[in-house]
Design a protein around this motif. Structure first.
Motif, PDB file in Angstrom:
ATOM      1  N   MET A 119       0.812  -1.205   0.000  1.00 30.04           N
ATOM      2  CA  MET A 119       0.000   0.000   0.000  1.00 30.04           C
ATOM      3  C   MET A 119       0.856   1.270   0.000  1.00 30.04           C
ATOM      4  SD  MET A 119      -3.306  -0.377  -0.083  1.00 30.04           S
ATOM      5  CE  MET A 119      -4.616  -1.544   0.191  1.00 30.04           C
ATOM      6  N   LYS A 120       2.084   1.163   0.500  1.00 33.90           N
ATOM      7  CA  LYS A 120       2.936   2.356   0.576  1.00 33.90           C
ATOM      8  C   LYS A 120       3.182   2.936  -0.811  1.00 33.90           C
ATOM      9  CE  LYS A 120       7.330   4.068   2.390  1.00 33.90           C
ATOM     10  NZ  LYS A 120       8.589   3.733   3.117  1.00 33.90           N
ATOM     11  N   HIS A 121       3.515   2.060  -1.782  1.00 29.62           N
ATOM     12  CA  HIS A 121       3.767   2.537  -3.134  1.00 29.62           C
ATOM     13  C   HIS A 121       2.495   3.138  -3.739  1.00 29.62           C
ATOM     14  CE1 HIS A 121       5.646   2.881  -7.027  1.00 29.62           C
ATOM     15  NE2 HIS A 121       4.698   2.144  -7.584  1.00 29.62           N
ATOM     16  N   LEU A 122       1.355   2.529  -3.441  1.00 31.86           N
ATOM     17  CA  LEU A 122       0.087   3.036  -3.943  1.00 31.86           C
ATOM     18  C   LEU A 122      -0.204   4.422  -3.371  1.00 31.86           C
ATOM     19  CD1 LEU A 122      -2.290   2.374  -5.753  1.00 31.86           C
ATOM     20  CD2 LEU A 122      -3.370   1.196  -3.836  1.00 31.86           C
ATOM     21  N   PRO A 158      -3.708  12.966   4.364  1.00 36.16           N
ATOM     22  CA  PRO A 158      -3.526  11.513   4.353  1.00 36.16           C
ATOM     23  C   PRO A 158      -4.673  10.800   3.633  1.00 36.16           C
ATOM     24  CG  PRO A 158      -4.380  12.220   6.472  1.00 36.16           C
ATOM     25  CD  PRO A 158      -4.117  13.478   5.686  1.00 36.16           C
ATOM     26  N   LEU A 159      -4.345   9.620   3.077  1.00 30.52           N
ATOM     27  CA  LEU A 159      -5.314   8.830   2.343  1.00 30.52           C
ATOM     28  C   LEU A 159      -5.636   7.541   3.083  1.00 30.52           C
ATOM     29  CD1 LEU A 159      -3.758   9.088  -1.245  1.00 30.52           C
ATOM     30  CD2 LEU A 159      -5.444  10.605  -0.202  1.00 30.52           C
ATOM     31  N   VAL A 160      -6.887   7.149   3.031  1.00 31.22           N
ATOM     32  CA  VAL A 160      -7.322   5.851   3.556  1.00 31.22           C
ATOM     33  C   VAL A 160      -7.705   5.000   2.347  1.00 31.22           C
ATOM     34  CG1 VAL A 160      -8.964   4.605   4.983  1.00 31.22           C
ATOM     35  CG2 VAL A 160      -8.143   6.876   5.700  1.00 31.22           C
ATOM     36  N   ILE A 161      -6.993   3.900   2.137  1.00 31.03           N
ATOM     37  CA  ILE A 161      -7.214   3.054   0.964  1.00 31.03           C
ATOM     38  C   ILE A 161      -7.682   1.679   1.412  1.00 31.03           C
ATOM     39  CG2 ILE A 161      -6.182   2.081  -1.120  1.00 31.03           C
ATOM     40  CD1 ILE A 161      -4.024   4.242  -0.929  1.00 31.03           C
ATOM     41  N   THR A 162      -8.830   1.241   0.908  1.00 34.50           N
ATOM     42  CA  THR A 162      -9.367  -0.073   1.254  1.00 34.50           C
ATOM     43  C   THR A 162      -9.798  -0.799  -0.010  1.00 34.50           C
ATOM     44  OG1 THR A 162     -11.580   0.874   1.589  1.00 34.50           O
ATOM     45  CG2 THR A 162     -10.162   0.633   3.533  1.00 34.50           C
ATOM     46  N   LEU A 188       1.840   6.975  -5.214  1.00 34.43           N
ATOM     47  CA  LEU A 188       1.277   7.264  -6.539  1.00 34.43           C
ATOM     48  C   LEU A 188       0.069   8.193  -6.446  1.00 34.43           C
ATOM     49  CD1 LEU A 188       1.368   3.713  -8.208  1.00 34.43           C
ATOM     50  CD2 LEU A 188       2.865   5.647  -8.726  1.00 34.43           C
ATOM     51  N   LEU A 189      -0.813   7.921  -5.496  1.00 33.83           N
ATOM     52  CA  LEU A 189      -2.063   8.666  -5.415  1.00 33.83           C
ATOM     53  C   LEU A 189      -1.890  10.058  -4.819  1.00 33.83           C
ATOM     54  CD1 LEU A 189      -4.600   5.897  -4.334  1.00 33.83           C
ATOM     55  CD2 LEU A 189      -4.061   6.727  -6.612  1.00 33.83           C
ATOM     56  N   GLU A 190      -0.874  10.224  -4.009  1.00 34.36           N
ATOM     57  CA  GLU A 190      -0.661  11.541  -3.393  1.00 34.36           C
ATOM     58  C   GLU A 190      -0.228  12.601  -4.405  1.00 34.36           C
ATOM     59  OE1 GLU A 190       1.964  10.965  -0.097  1.00 34.36           O
ATOM     60  OE2 GLU A 190       0.417  10.007   1.132  1.00 34.36           O
ATOM     61  N   VAL A 218     -10.470  -3.178  -7.689  1.00 29.33           N
ATOM     62  CA  VAL A 218     -11.088  -1.905  -7.304  1.00 29.33           C
ATOM     63  C   VAL A 218     -10.754  -1.570  -5.852  1.00 29.33           C
ATOM     64  CG1 VAL A 218     -13.257  -0.627  -7.088  1.00 29.33           C
ATOM     65  CG2 VAL A 218     -12.971  -2.315  -8.929  1.00 29.33           C
ATOM     66  N   PHE A 219     -10.340  -0.323  -5.640  1.00 30.33           N
ATOM     67  CA  PHE A 219     -10.077   0.184  -4.298  1.00 30.33           C
ATOM     68  C   PHE A 219     -10.937   1.417  -4.047  1.00 30.33           C
ATOM     69  CE2 PHE A 219      -6.215  -2.103  -5.342  1.00 30.33           C
ATOM     70  CZ  PHE A 219      -5.855  -2.718  -4.150  1.00 30.33           C
ATOM     71  N   GLU A 220     -11.303   1.604  -2.791  1.00 34.17           N
ATOM     72  CA  GLU A 220     -11.960   2.837  -2.363  1.00 34.17           C
ATOM     73  C   GLU A 220     -10.922   3.692  -1.640  1.00 34.17           C
ATOM     74  OE1 GLU A 220     -15.550   2.134  -0.194  1.00 34.17           O
ATOM     75  OE2 GLU A 220     -16.292   0.646  -1.635  1.00 34.17           O
ATOM     76  N   VAL A 221     -10.898   4.970  -1.974  1.00 33.28           N
ATOM     77  CA  VAL A 221      -9.919   5.896  -1.406  1.00 33.28           C
ATOM     78  C   VAL A 221     -10.671   7.060  -0.775  1.00 33.28           C
ATOM     79  CG1 VAL A 221      -7.876   7.290  -1.863  1.00 33.28           C
ATOM     80  CG2 VAL A 221      -8.337   5.265  -3.279  1.00 33.28           C
ATOM     81  N   ARG A 222     -10.251   7.454   0.431  1.00 26.69           N
ATOM     82  CA  ARG A 222     -10.892   8.582   1.109  1.00 26.69           C
ATOM     83  C   ARG A 222      -9.841   9.541   1.642  1.00 26.69           C
ATOM     84  NH1 ARG A 222     -13.033   4.319   3.681  1.00 26.69           N
ATOM     85  NH2 ARG A 222     -12.240   5.009   5.701  1.00 26.69           N
ATOM     86  N   ASN A 223     -10.182  10.811   1.637  1.00 23.56           N
ATOM     87  CA  ASN A 223      -9.401  11.823   2.347  1.00 23.56           C
ATOM     88  C   ASN A 223     -10.369  12.875   2.877  1.00 23.56           C
ATOM     89  OD1 ASN A 223     -10.096  13.401   0.153  1.00 23.56           O
ATOM     90  ND2 ASN A 223      -8.001  13.651  -0.610  1.00 23.56           N
ATOM     91  N   THR A 224      -9.869  13.969   3.374  1.00 22.27           N
ATOM     92  CA  THR A 224     -10.755  14.983   3.957  1.00 22.27           C
ATOM     93  C   THR A 224     -11.598  15.703   2.914  1.00 22.27           C
ATOM     94  OG1 THR A 224      -8.957  16.610   3.839  1.00 22.27           O
ATOM     95  CG2 THR A 224      -9.204  15.376   5.909  1.00 22.27           C
ATOM     96  N   GLU A 225     -11.262  15.542   1.661  1.00 21.71           N
ATOM     97  CA  GLU A 225     -11.979  16.253   0.611  1.00 21.71           C
ATOM     98  C   GLU A 225     -13.046  15.421  -0.089  1.00 21.71           C
ATOM     99  OE1 GLU A 225      -8.766  17.567  -1.866  1.00 21.71           O
ATOM    100  OE2 GLU A 225      -8.461  19.394  -0.682  1.00 21.71           O
ATOM    101  N   GLY A 226     -13.024  14.095   0.117  1.00 22.53           N
ATOM    102  CA  GLY A 226     -14.034  13.284  -0.544  1.00 22.53           C
ATOM    103  C   GLY A 226     -13.687  11.818  -0.626  1.00 22.53           C
ATOM    104  N   SER A 227     -14.494  11.093  -1.412  1.00 30.32           N
ATOM    105  CA  SER A 227     -14.307   9.655  -1.617  1.00 30.32           C
ATOM    106  C   SER A 227     -14.108   9.382  -3.104  1.00 30.32           C
ATOM    107  CB  SER A 227     -15.526   8.878  -1.112  1.00 30.32           C
ATOM    108  OG  SER A 227     -15.708   9.070   0.280  1.00 30.32           O
TER     109      SER A 227
END
Length: 252
Positions: A1-4, A15-19, A7-9, A30-39
């Motif tokens: 997940m670190k490399h991912l 910070p990102l939450v990736i599940t 890439l996404l940053e 398929v992954f779901e990604v969340r941060n303070t700005e949205g999903s």
């Protein structure tokens, strides 16, 4: 997940939450990604065929920013890294129509959802199209692509089936904007109504009967009645349904 994360940053504020996504596709992880700005939704493909499809989806989302931005996800980024293709887009709220039908509390609610689907698809097919936008005949292109996939052995359809399709090809109808993979898995429901399309890599100008066939392919007779309460522009024949659902769809 670190490399991912790294890439996404480049595209999303940490910070990102990736599940791992609760719903996985046939052609991508398929992954779901969340941060303070949205999903967001992230799709990753490795197979060459599916990477090409993902690239097409990114192009559709890019073009849809002007004309169809309200009914498809917002494109955030498309990129490749270490042999994989990545598509990052906004997450549409709600459930797929497939899920929503399962969660419906009664038959009335279920039929209302299906009628909403019919209405939503009818609106897409009735979008005005400028003459300069019209490509070559969509079905010609699909049959050529089907032949390529069949010869490569990368689809369920066979060359014998393809010959049947050429022999039983339906009469031409005016082309419209179509989704191109319009199953109940690929439309989203929120607050009791269909609000958006997802998995739009095949969205183009084409034969609306293909969308219609895939839309009703798993519906009961009563559910089809509900669908056609909303989809009022045409009713596909049994022969046309067989051609598109049991035939052409086998190659894609």
């Amino acid at each position: 997940m670190k490399h991912l994360n790294i890439l996404l940053e480049k595209y999303l504020k940490p910070p990102l939450v990736i599940t791992k996504g609760s719903q996985q596709g046939w052609t991508s992880t398929v992954f779901e990604v969340r941060n303070t700005e949205g999903s967001y939704i992230l799709k990753i493909c490795e197979e060459p065929k599916y990477k090409d499809w993902l690239r097409k989806e990114a192009k559709v989302l890019e073009m849809a920013r002007d004309s169809y931005r309200k009914v498809v996800p917002k494109l955030i980024a498309f990129f490749c890294d270490k042999g994989k293709a990545y598509l990052l887009m906004s997450k549409i709220p709600g459930n797929s129509l497939t899920q929503a039908i399962k969660l419906a509390e009664n038959e009335t609610e279920k039929f209302q959802l299906i009628e909403s689907f019919g209405t939503f698809l009818c609106q897409l097919h009735e979008q005005p199209i400028s003459s300069y936008e019209l490509p070559q005949d969509w079905l010609d292109t699909q049959l050529q692509q089907a032949k390529f996939y069949a010869e490569k052995g990368t689809c369920d359809g066979s060359l014998d089936l393809l010959q049947e399709l050429y022999h039983n090809r339906p009469k031409f109808v005016p082309q419209t904007m179509i989704h191109g993979d319009c199953t109940t898995d690929n439309v989203m429901v929120n607050k009791g109504k269909v609000i958006s399309y997802i998995d739009v890599g095949f969205m183009t100008i084409g034969d609306p009967r293909y969308d219609e066939a895939l839309s009703i392919r798993k519906f009961t007779d009563q559910e089809k009645v509900a669908f056609y309460e909303g989809y009022t522009r045409y009713k596909i024949t049994d022969k046309e349904f067989t051609f598109f659902n049991d035939g052409l769809y086998e190659f894609f």
